[in-house]
Design a protein around this motif. Structure first.
Motif, mmCIF file in Angstrom:
data_model
loop_
_atom_site.group_PDB
_atom_site.id
_atom_site.type_symbol
_atom_site.label_atom_id
_atom_site.label_comp_id
_atom_site.label_asym_id
_atom_site.label_seq_id
_atom_site.Cartn_x
_atom_site.Cartn_y
_atom_site.Cartn_z
ATOM 1 N N VAL A 1 0.870 -1.169 0.000
ATOM 2 C CA VAL A 1 0.000 0.000 0.000
ATOM 3 C C VAL A 1 0.906 1.217 0.000
ATOM 4 O O VAL A 1 1.828 1.313 0.811
ATOM 5 N N VAL A 2 0.646 2.133 -0.927
ATOM 6 C CA VAL A 2 1.438 3.356 -1.052
ATOM 7 C C VAL A 2 0.531 4.522 -0.710
ATOM 8 O O VAL A 2 -0.509 4.702 -1.339
ATOM 9 N N GLY A 3 0.919 5.306 0.289
ATOM 10 C CA GLY A 3 0.078 6.432 0.696
ATOM 11 C C GLY A 3 -1.217 5.928 1.307
ATOM 12 O O GLY A 3 -1.274 4.857 1.911
ATOM 13 N N ASP A 4 -2.283 6.717 1.128
ATOM 14 C CA ASP A 4 -3.569 6.369 1.724
ATOM 15 C C ASP A 4 -4.431 5.480 0.841
ATOM 16 O O ASP A 4 -5.246 4.715 1.339
ATOM 17 N N SER A 5 -4.258 5.583 -0.471
ATOM 18 C CA SER A 5 -5.195 4.850 -1.321
ATOM 19 C C SER A 5 -4.565 4.333 -2.611
ATOM 20 O O SER A 5 -5.256 4.147 -3.604
ATOM 21 N N MET A 6 -3.273 4.073 -2.595
ATOM 22 C CA MET A 6 -2.605 3.535 -3.768
ATOM 23 C C MET A 6 -2.146 2.114 -3.463
ATOM 24 O O MET A 6 -1.672 1.822 -2.371
ATOM 25 N N LEU A 7 -2.279 1.259 -4.453
ATOM 26 C CA LEU A 7 -1.863 -0.126 -4.323
ATOM 27 C C LEU A 7 -0.759 -0.383 -5.334
ATOM 28 O O LEU A 7 -0.898 -0.050 -6.510
ATOM 29 N N MET A 8 0.356 -0.978 -4.876
ATOM 30 C CA MET A 8 1.445 -1.310 -5.780
ATOM 31 C C MET A 8 1.607 -2.825 -5.810
ATOM 32 O O MET A 8 1.669 -3.473 -4.772
ATOM 33 N N VAL A 9 1.662 -3.360 -7.021
ATOM 34 C CA VAL A 9 1.955 -4.774 -7.219
ATOM 35 C C VAL A 9 3.249 -4.846 -8.009
ATOM 36 O O VAL A 9 3.404 -4.172 -9.023
ATOM 37 N N SER A 10 4.181 -5.644 -7.523
ATOM 38 C CA SER A 10 5.459 -5.817 -8.183
ATOM 39 C C SER A 10 5.646 -7.306 -8.481
ATOM 40 O O SER A 10 5.460 -8.141 -7.601
ATOM 41 N N ALA A 11 5.995 -7.603 -9.729
ATOM 42 C CA ALA A 11 6.264 -8.982 -10.138
ATOM 43 C C ALA A 11 7.724 -9.042 -10.587
ATOM 44 O O ALA A 11 8.151 -8.230 -11.406
ATOM 45 N N SER A 12 8.495 -9.969 -10.038
ATOM 46 C CA SER A 12 9.895 -10.093 -10.430
ATOM 47 C C SER A 12 10.224 -11.561 -10.667
ATOM 48 O O SER A 12 9.610 -12.450 -10.091
ATOM 49 N N GLY A 13 11.192 -11.784 -11.539
ATOM 50 C CA GLY A 13 11.606 -13.136 -11.843
ATOM 51 C C GLY A 13 12.875 -13.109 -12.688
ATOM 52 O O GLY A 13 13.431 -12.045 -12.954
ATOM 53 N N THR A 14 13.311 -14.277 -13.120
ATOM 54 C CA THR A 14 14.510 -14.401 -13.941
ATOM 55 C C THR A 14 14.109 -14.735 -15.364
ATOM 56 O O THR A 14 13.453 -15.754 -15.608
ATOM 57 N N ALA A 15 14.520 -13.883 -16.299
ATOM 58 C CA ALA A 15 14.255 -14.115 -17.710
ATOM 59 C C ALA A 15 15.262 -15.145 -18.218
ATOM 60 O O ALA A 15 16.461 -15.011 -17.982
#
Length: 104
Positions: free
Chosen positions: A86-100
């Motif tokens: 959760v970023v700030g009061d009303s922002m949602l962050m989704v992060s996807a990481s992996g190995t190419a």
């Protein structure tokens, strides 16, 4: 392109590692959605509005991850990890990481 949380793909051999790739999505939640989600929290049940927004953010992050892997010449991304913040009061962050990787 194969996208997987596992570190290998059954039936394939990893022939080349292209590097770590990341896709992010930051989504805002509007006031009306917050209001109805609050009511759902009070009376119980699932918040369809937030679930939908979460799915949109996850899809965006995964598409970005795949696009970046393709730019590197990868045929798959292994070891994918999804993180939610959760970023700030009303922002949602989704992060996807992996190995190419390139599969042979």
């Amino acid at each position: 392109m194969i996208l997987t949380t596992t570190h290998s793909v059954e039936g394939y051999k990893i022939t080349d590692y292209k590097g770590i790739v990341v896709g992010e999505a930051i989504m805002g939640a509007n006031v009306v959605r917050d209001f109805f989600a609050g009511i759902t929290d009070i009376v119980g049940g699932r918040s369809g509005a937030y679930e939908s927004k979460l799915q949109d953010a996850r899809d965006t992050a995964m598409h970005e991850l795949e696009r970046r892997a393709a730019q590197l010449g990868a045929t798959a991304v292994v070891g994918i990890d999804l993180d939610y913040e959760v970023v700030g009061d009303s922002m949602l962050m989704v992060s996807a990481s992996g190995t190419a990787v390139v599969l042979g």
